[in-house]
Design an enzyme around this catalytic site. Structure first.
Site, mmCIF file in Angstrom:
data_model
loop_
_atom_site.group_PDB
_atom_site.id
_atom_site.type_symbol
_atom_site.label_atom_id
_atom_site.label_comp_id
_atom_site.label_asym_id
_atom_site.label_seq_id
_atom_site.Cartn_x
_atom_site.Cartn_y
_atom_site.Cartn_z
ATOM 1 N N GLY A 84 70.271 101.452 2.047
ATOM 2 C CA GLY A 84 71.494 100.235 2.027
ATOM 3 C C GLY A 84 70.776 99.397 0.837
ATOM 4 O O GLY A 84 69.751 99.289 0.488
ATOM 5 N N CYS A 85 71.759 98.612 0.091
ATOM 6 C CA CYS A 85 71.310 97.524 -0.927
ATOM 7 C C CYS A 85 70.649 96.486 -0.498
ATOM 8 O O CYS A 85 69.297 96.320 -1.145
ATOM 9 C CB CYS A 85 72.546 97.012 -1.465
ATOM 10 N N TYR A 86 71.083 95.801 0.747
ATOM 11 C CA TYR A 86 69.854 94.751 1.342
ATOM 12 C C TYR A 86 68.629 95.371 1.655
ATOM 13 O O TYR A 86 67.645 94.774 1.415
ATOM 14 C CB TYR A 86 70.621 93.965 2.495
#
Length: 343
Positions: free
Chosen positions: A154-156
């Site tokens: 995931g980006c976060y």
């Protein structure tokens, strides 16, 4: 044996899929790239859907069919699809002999219960969860290179793990202290489906928190930093801009450190990892420094007592947070330099 340089991209109409198309159409190792969507809208070439790609080369569009992909000669498939779609399609493509890089959250966890709890979806793909390599090449390059299924992070989670992992691996984080991950993202991180809260008039001149204690990237952060869930406070916010993630992370250290020792730890961790850029002690990156790149920039500030550390981790949520990182993982599958096609 199928040629991994012949590529099928499933799901190109979303933000991450389009970013992936832009990278792969210019990638020097990509021999052919074919795009598969459920509804071609009568298009035969991607430029009919995205005129800005005119002149970039051959970009055929086909109606999505696993059988068609398997018969096409493609050796690698990128899935820029919803979680449930990836869970259905990936096993079929693997059975057909393709390598799969999945940009969804379907394969990010070892346990089906974790996926079901955080994504509120059935885990029909549970048998493959233990096989997927977690696609964070700064820590799992060997596993990625040997995998046939890669779960893009995931980006976060990428922004937080890259900042916190060196500290947790070194045992520097004070036991029982809270690690506060205060993160902000541009609106493309929420996807392209029309939603009232993502309309311009709702975003412009606004700023808000969302999904507190329930964000789906939480278990990734816990698993890949080695911190217990009770020690991590992960808060997410929506910025009134299109792309980018800035994570401000507050850490209490168990022993006094100096700015030089913190910087040295970060530089040692990421030596030879070209996609992570460490800033000098006391200097901090900004979103404009990473926009439209595959870099994660990490800076920090340390208080005068040497125990309170604030880290700032910046990346482009469509680059290092999604499509760029997927291609970085693909480069490891090919055995080429991991920054190929990304600089």
């Amino acid at each position: 044996m199928k040629d991994p340089n012949n590529i099928a991209v499933v799901g190109v109409t979303g933000y991450s899929g389009f970013e992936l198309a832009k990278i792969l159409l210019r990638h020097p190792e990509a021999e052919t790239v074919t795009f598969y969507v459920r509804d071609t809208q009568g298009a035969h070439c991607l430029t009919e859907l995205f005129p800005q790609l005119r002149g970039w080369g051959q970009a055929p569009v086909r109606t999505l069919s696993v059988e068609a992909i398997a018969a096409s000669g493609a050796g690698t498939a990128f899935l820029a699809t919803p979680h449930e779609a990836s869970a259905e399609i990936a096993p079929q493509l693997l059975a057909a002999g393709l390598l799969v890089v999945d940009l969804s959250g379907a394969f990010r966890f070892r346990e089906a219960e974790t996926f079901q709890r955080w994504y509120q979806l059935p885990a029909s793909h549970a048998a493959l969860l233990g096989e997927a390599a977690y696609g964070l090449p700064e820590f799992y390059a060997k596993e990625i290179a040997e995998a046939r299924l890669i779960a893009n992070p995931g980006c976060y989670a990428t922004s937080v793990i890259l900042a916190v992992r060196p500290l947790s691996d070194a045992g520097w984080i004070a036991a029982g202290s809270s690690v506060i991950c205060d993160c902000k993202s541009g609106a493309t991180g929420a996807g392209k489906e029309p939603r009232k809260d993502l309309q311009f008039s709702e975003l412009d001149e606004n700023f808000k928190a969302y999904n507190l204690f329930s964000h789906r990237h939480t278990p990734e952060i816990i698993e890949h930093t080695g911190l217990p869930e009770s020690q991590v406070i992960f808060s997410t916010h929506l910025l009134p801009l299109a792309r980018g993630i800035l994570s401000t992370i507050y850490v209490t250290l168990n022993e006094q450190q100096t700015p030089e020792s913190v910087e040295a730890l970060l530089r040692k961790t990421y030596a030879g990892r070209p996609m992570v850029r460490i800033w000098k002690a006391g200097t901090l990156p900004e979103l404009q420094h990473v926009a439209h790149t595959n870099f994660c920039d990490i800076g920090f500030a340390l208080d005068s007592a040497g125990r309170r550390l604030v880290m700032v981790s910046c990346l482009d949520n469509l680059g290092k947070g999604a499509a760029g990182q997927a291609v970085q993982n693909f480069n490891h599958l090919l055995g080429v330099e991991e920054q190929t096609g990304l600089q």
